[in-house]
Design an enzyme around this catalytic site. Structure first.
Site, PDB file in Angstrom:
ATOM      1  N   CYS A 162       0.840  -1.191   0.000  1.00  0.00           N
ATOM      2  CA  CYS A 162       0.000   0.000   0.000  1.00  0.00           C
ATOM      3  C   CYS A 162       0.883   1.251   0.000  1.00  0.00           C
ATOM      4  O   CYS A 162       1.858   1.290   0.741  1.00  0.00           O
ATOM      5  CB  CYS A 162      -0.894  -0.028   1.236  1.00  0.00           C
ATOM      6  SG  CYS A 162      -2.153   1.239   1.232  1.00  0.00           S
ATOM      7  N   PRO A 163       0.617   2.218  -0.821  1.00  0.00           N
ATOM      8  CA  PRO A 163      -0.518   2.426  -1.721  1.00  0.00           C
ATOM      9  C   PRO A 163      -0.254   2.006  -3.164  1.00  0.00           C
ATOM     10  O   PRO A 163      -0.964   2.434  -4.063  1.00  0.00           O
ATOM     11  CB  PRO A 163      -0.733   3.923  -1.634  1.00  0.00           C
ATOM     12  CG  PRO A 163       0.662   4.475  -1.565  1.00  0.00           C
ATOM     13  CD  PRO A 163       1.418   3.458  -0.705  1.00  0.00           C
TER      14      PRO A 163
END
Length: 86
Positions: free
Chosen positions: A29-30
């Site tokens: 993430c991201p």
């Protein structure tokens, strides 16, 4: 094809042909969300973007982003073999 209004069953989802596939497996993430944001510009209206991800946060991030942007989120599948999301 009729207009799709919401999430599909795994069987329905497997029958669809994506317009574009993003392989974000191995990204944390991201990363998967950023890859999806970049790739969606290449998907025609009414097309389907498939995102492959090994990051568990993707299952939360993509539906929220799709809703915010006015896209229809169809569903997610988890591989029985790898545990990755599609």
């Amino acid at each position: 094809m009729s207009e799709i209004k919401g999430e599909l069953s795994p069987e329905e989802l497997r029958k669809l042909k994506p317009s574009k596939t993003v392989d974000a497996r191995g990204m944390s993430c991201p990363g998967p969300l950023l890859a999806a944001k970049q790739a969606i510009t290449e998907v025609p209206i009414g097309g389907i973007l498939e995102v492959l991800s090994s990051d568990p946060g993707t299952k939360r991030d993509l539906p929220l982003w799709a809703k915010k942007m006015g896209h229809v989120y169809l569903a997610r599948l988890r591989s029985q073999v790898t545990g990755e999301y599609s």
